[in-house]
Design a protein around this motif. Structure first.
Motif, PDB file in Angstrom:
ATOM      1  N   UNK A 119       8.593  13.957  13.607  1.00 20.32           N
ATOM      2  CA  UNK A 119       9.719  13.747  12.611  1.00 20.32           C
ATOM      3  C   UNK A 119       9.096  13.051  11.531  1.00 20.32           C
ATOM      4  N   UNK A 120       7.724  12.769  11.486  1.00 18.31           N
ATOM      5  CA  UNK A 120       7.107  12.391  10.033  1.00 18.31           C
ATOM      6  C   UNK A 120       7.156  13.414   9.246  1.00 18.31           C
ATOM      7  N   UNK A 121       7.224  14.624   9.728  1.00 12.07           N
ATOM      8  CA  UNK A 121       7.090  15.938   8.924  1.00 12.07           C
ATOM      9  C   UNK A 121       8.392  15.867   7.882  1.00 12.07           C
ATOM     10  N   UNK A 122       9.482  15.796   8.466  1.00  9.12           N
ATOM     11  CA  UNK A 122      10.573  15.853   7.733  1.00  9.12           C
ATOM     12  C   UNK A 122      10.887  14.660   6.665  1.00  9.12           C
ATOM     13  N   UNK A 123      10.308  13.347   7.295  1.00  4.76           N
ATOM     14  CA  UNK A 123      10.316  12.292   6.601  1.00  4.76           C
ATOM     15  C   UNK A 123       9.400  12.215   5.277  1.00  4.76           C
ATOM     16  N   UNK A 124       8.224  12.768   5.382  1.00  7.77           N
ATOM     17  CA  UNK A 124       7.426  12.759   4.368  1.00  7.77           C
ATOM     18  C   UNK A 124       7.965  13.909   3.513  1.00  7.77           C
ATOM     19  N   UNK A 125       8.343  15.066   3.753  1.00  8.31           N
ATOM     20  CA  UNK A 125       8.859  15.944   3.018  1.00  8.31           C
ATOM     21  C   UNK A 125      10.077  15.405   2.072  1.00  8.31           C
ATOM     22  N   UNK A 126      10.892  14.622   2.751  1.00 10.51           N
ATOM     23  CA  UNK A 126      12.069  14.238   1.845  1.00 10.51           C
ATOM     24  C   UNK A 126      11.580  13.309   0.988  1.00 10.51           C
ATOM     25  N   UNK A 128      17.837   8.702   7.605  1.00  9.55           N
ATOM     26  CA  UNK A 128      18.254   8.016   6.431  1.00  9.55           C
ATOM     27  C   UNK A 128      17.872   8.765   5.132  1.00  9.55           C
ATOM     28  N   UNK A 129      16.698   9.075   5.264  1.00  5.59           N
ATOM     29  CA  UNK A 129      16.304  10.079   4.131  1.00  5.59           C
ATOM     30  C   UNK A 129      17.020  11.212   3.897  1.00  5.59           C
ATOM     31  N   UNK A 130      17.429  11.921   5.013  1.00 13.08           N
ATOM     32  CA  UNK A 130      18.295  13.054   4.867  1.00 13.08           C
ATOM     33  C   UNK A 130      19.623  13.014   4.163  1.00 13.08           C
ATOM     34  N   UNK A 131      20.215  11.959   4.424  1.00 12.83           N
ATOM     35  CA  UNK A 131      21.395  11.383   3.828  1.00 12.83           C
ATOM     36  C   UNK A 131      21.326  10.987   2.486  1.00 12.83           C
ATOM     37  N   UNK A 132      20.304  10.246   2.098  1.00 13.69           N
ATOM     38  CA  UNK A 132      20.022  10.028   0.794  1.00 13.69           C
ATOM     39  C   UNK A 132      19.636  11.318  -0.209  1.00 13.69           C
ATOM     40  N   UNK A 133      19.046  12.201   0.586  1.00 17.55           N
ATOM     41  CA  UNK A 133      18.953  13.411  -0.144  1.00 17.55           C
ATOM     42  C   UNK A 133      19.837  14.543  -0.435  1.00 17.55           C
ATOM     43  N   UNK A 166      11.453   4.485  -4.951  1.00 16.33           N
ATOM     44  CA  UNK A 166      12.597   3.762  -4.827  1.00 16.33           C
ATOM     45  C   UNK A 166      12.536   2.914  -3.673  1.00 16.33           C
ATOM     46  N   UNK A 167      13.231   1.940  -3.358  1.00 19.94           N
ATOM     47  CA  UNK A 167      13.258   0.894  -2.301  1.00 19.94           C
ATOM     48  C   UNK A 167      13.285   1.664  -0.917  1.00 19.94           C
ATOM     49  N   UNK A 168      13.961   2.745  -0.795  1.00 21.70           N
ATOM     50  CA  UNK A 168      14.041   3.321   0.556  1.00 21.70           C
ATOM     51  C   UNK A 168      12.793   4.205   0.843  1.00 21.70           C
ATOM     52  N   UNK A 169      12.123   4.655  -0.364  1.00 20.26           N
ATOM     53  CA  UNK A 169      10.902   5.454   0.002  1.00 20.26           C
ATOM     54  C   UNK A 169       9.871   4.510   0.185  1.00 20.26           C
ATOM     55  N   UNK A 208       0.986  -1.229   0.034  1.00 23.57           N
ATOM     56  CA  UNK A 208      -0.167  -0.007  -0.047  1.00 23.57           C
ATOM     57  C   UNK A 208       1.076   1.039   0.049  1.00 23.57           C
ATOM     58  N   UNK A 209       1.835   1.150   0.817  1.00 18.63           N
ATOM     59  CA  UNK A 209       2.703   2.284   0.932  1.00 18.63           C
ATOM     60  C   UNK A 209       3.275   2.898  -0.635  1.00 18.63           C
ATOM     61  N   UNK A 210       4.082   1.791  -1.338  1.00 19.84           N
ATOM     62  CA  UNK A 210       4.451   2.063  -2.442  1.00 19.84           C
ATOM     63  C   UNK A 210       3.386   2.216  -3.517  1.00 19.84           C
ATOM     64  N   UNK A 211       2.224   1.859  -3.485  1.00 21.44           N
ATOM     65  CA  UNK A 211       1.200   2.177  -4.408  1.00 21.44           C
ATOM     66  C   UNK A 211       0.696   3.570  -4.030  1.00 21.44           C
ATOM     67  N   UNK A 212       0.662   3.930  -2.901  1.00 24.29           N
ATOM     68  CA  UNK A 212       0.421   5.536  -2.519  1.00 24.29           C
ATOM     69  C   UNK A 212       1.387   6.474  -3.492  1.00 24.29           C
ATOM     70  N   UNK A 213       2.741   6.165  -3.101  1.00 23.34           N
ATOM     71  CA  UNK A 213       3.805   6.974  -3.822  1.00 23.34           C
ATOM     72  C   UNK A 213       3.765   6.837  -5.308  1.00 23.34           C
ATOM     73  N   UNK A 214       3.309   5.677  -5.756  1.00 26.07           N
ATOM     74  CA  UNK A 214       3.239   5.502  -7.234  1.00 26.07           C
ATOM     75  C   UNK A 214       2.241   6.272  -7.771  1.00 26.07           C
TER      76      UNK A 214
END
Ligand SMILES: CC(=O)SCCNC(=O)CCNC(=O)[C@H](O)C(C)(C)COP(=O)(O)OP(=O)(O)OC[C@H]1O[C@@H](n2cnc3c(N)ncnc32)[C@H](O)[C@@H]1OP(=O)(O)O
Ligand SMILES: O=C([O-])CC(=O)C(=O)O
Length: 375
Positions: free
Chosen positions: A314-321, A280-285, A170-173, A156-162
């Motif tokens: 921290x959901x705020x920054x994670x989602x934004x990334x 982790x998302x910050x580093x990848x970004x 990406x696999x990370x997202x 479901x998570x990947x489906x939403x982003x798709x």
């Protein structure tokens, strides 16, 4: 081990409003459990579909049950034409939580629950359809495209982003979305779940219970805090700026969104998990400003007020990334919490008594109506 928070005062604090076998919140030593499993354990060793199955059906699925469940949910992602037409009429500047509320309510007209024997089917349908509803509206109203809501994504998570970005994530997202959905899935008698249970206690239908719950989740003191937290951090230039902004707000006695909790005393166990993923998302970004200012806010709030980050901060920054528009943050919470709401509706129905507390009257003493000409 932290002690359970001492609760008193208004807002029904510290009063048990019923029993649940679904989760424990803030109990010494265990933090947050879903049907006996620690949320950290689930975040590390399960997927959201397994957790949804656990919450809705009582046990973690076997591989065969999980495969069948995922196939079932995938087959329920399509939206009826009449619902698409309603979504197309909602303006781009509408609040996406209002879109979720209307989408759920409209589905209740098209696919009504005529008997409680349909409750599991309807819960699964809502779980599958919610990402389609919000993304169909968002992409039509913002980009002018009518998207196909049936993707091949297994989760479901990947489906939403798709659906949102028009390409597989990406696999990370995909992983972070999956963990995020696990973290938001269930939380005992929080305001939105209690709303759903009150509605269920009148023997109302599942769509009404969930529609009401969406309305309760919308507010910034509850689910809306993840969006409010993003608005707080987005313009903070660096750690020093974060401290200045927060100190100003504390001096003005503003509420700091994403901090504090009605039940937890020292920490919200979901925070450490999403914080780690945000890092982790910050580093990848390659741009860690939002993560750094969030950490600075966390330190300052603890230092000044002994207040800790709740699940939303921290959901705020994670989602934004992950390039998710801020106004879609709380609808993602809906896509996850549907599991908890629906399970609570079923639990309420299984041992029901209408929820109807008393009130302490503080109004004027009894008096007579004065004829209107003499008032
Ligand atoms: C997924 C979720 O829904 S988690 C919650 C999301 N909501 C937020 O992040 C909104 C910000 N937080 C808040 O408003 C509150 O902490 C709530 C609504 C979550 C809990 O409220 P309560 O149970 O009433 O909080 P609590 O009793 O712990 O408050 C104690 C004191 O800390 C203050 N306080 C609590 N949270 C905050 C905050 N975020 N910022 C500033 N002060 C706060 C209260 O005003 C209160 O002060 P007082 O004693 O001078 O009146
Ligand atoms: O329990 C609460 O009051 C709010 C909360 O954290 C949630 O619903 O996830």
């Amino acid at each position: 081990m932290s002690e359970a928070k001492k609760l008193s005062g208004a807002g029904l604090r510290g009063q048990s409003a019923g029993e649940t076998a679904l989760s424990t919140v803030g109990v010494s030593g265990s933090g947050l459990t879903y049907r006996g499993y620690d949320v950290k354990d689930l975040g590390e060793n399960a997927t959201f579909e397994e957790v949804a199955y656990l919450i809705l059906y009582g046990e973690l699925p076997t591989q065969a049950q999980l495969d069948a469940y995922k196939t079932k949910l995938k087959g329920m992602r399509g939206l009826p034409q009449a619902l698409k037409e309603v979504l197309e009429r909602i303006p781009a500047d509408a609040h996406p939580m209002d879109v979720m509320r209307t989408g759920c309510s409209m589905l209740g007209n098209l696919e009504a629950e005529h008997s409680f024997s349909q409750q599991s089917e309807i819960s699964d349908r809502l779980l599958a359809a919610f990402p389609s509803i919000i993304c169909y509206w968002y992409r039509f109203s913002h980009d002018g495209v009518r998207i196909e809501t049936e993707t091949d994504d297994a989760q479901i998570g990947a489906h939403f982003l798709h659906l949102l970005h028009g390409k597989a994530p990406s696999a990370l997202h995909a992983k972070v979305m999956d963990v995020s959905l696990i973290l938001y899935a269930e939380h005992e008698f929080n305001a939105s779940t209690f709303t759903a249970r009150v509605c269920a206690s009148t023997l109302s239908d599942m769509h009404s219970c969930v529609t009401g719950a969406i309305g309760s989740l919308r507010g910034p003191l509850h689910g809306g805090a993840n969006e409010a937290a993003m608005e707080l951090i987005q313009d903070m230039k660096d750690e020093a700026d974060a401290r200045d902004i927060l100190m100003g707000k504390l001096e003005r006695k503003d509420k700091i969104m994403g901090f504090g909790h009605a039940i937890y005393r020292d920490s919200d166990p979901r925070n450490a998990i999403i914080k780690e993923w945000s890092e982790k998302l910050a580093a990848a970004n390659g741009d860690d400003r939002l993560y750094r200012v969030s950490v600075a806010c966390e330190a300052l709030m603890w230092e000044q007020k002994k207040l800790f980050c709740n699940a939303d901060f921290f959901h705020a920054s994670a989602y934004h990334y992950m390039d998710i528009p801020t106004k879609l943050f709380t609808p993602i919470f809906v896509c996850s919490r549907l599991t908890g709401w629906a399970a609570h509706v079923m639990e309420q129905r299984s041992n029901n008594r209408i929820i109807r507390p008393s009130a302490d009257y503080v109004g004027v003493a009894p008096r007579k109506v004065v004829p209107i000409a003499k008032r």
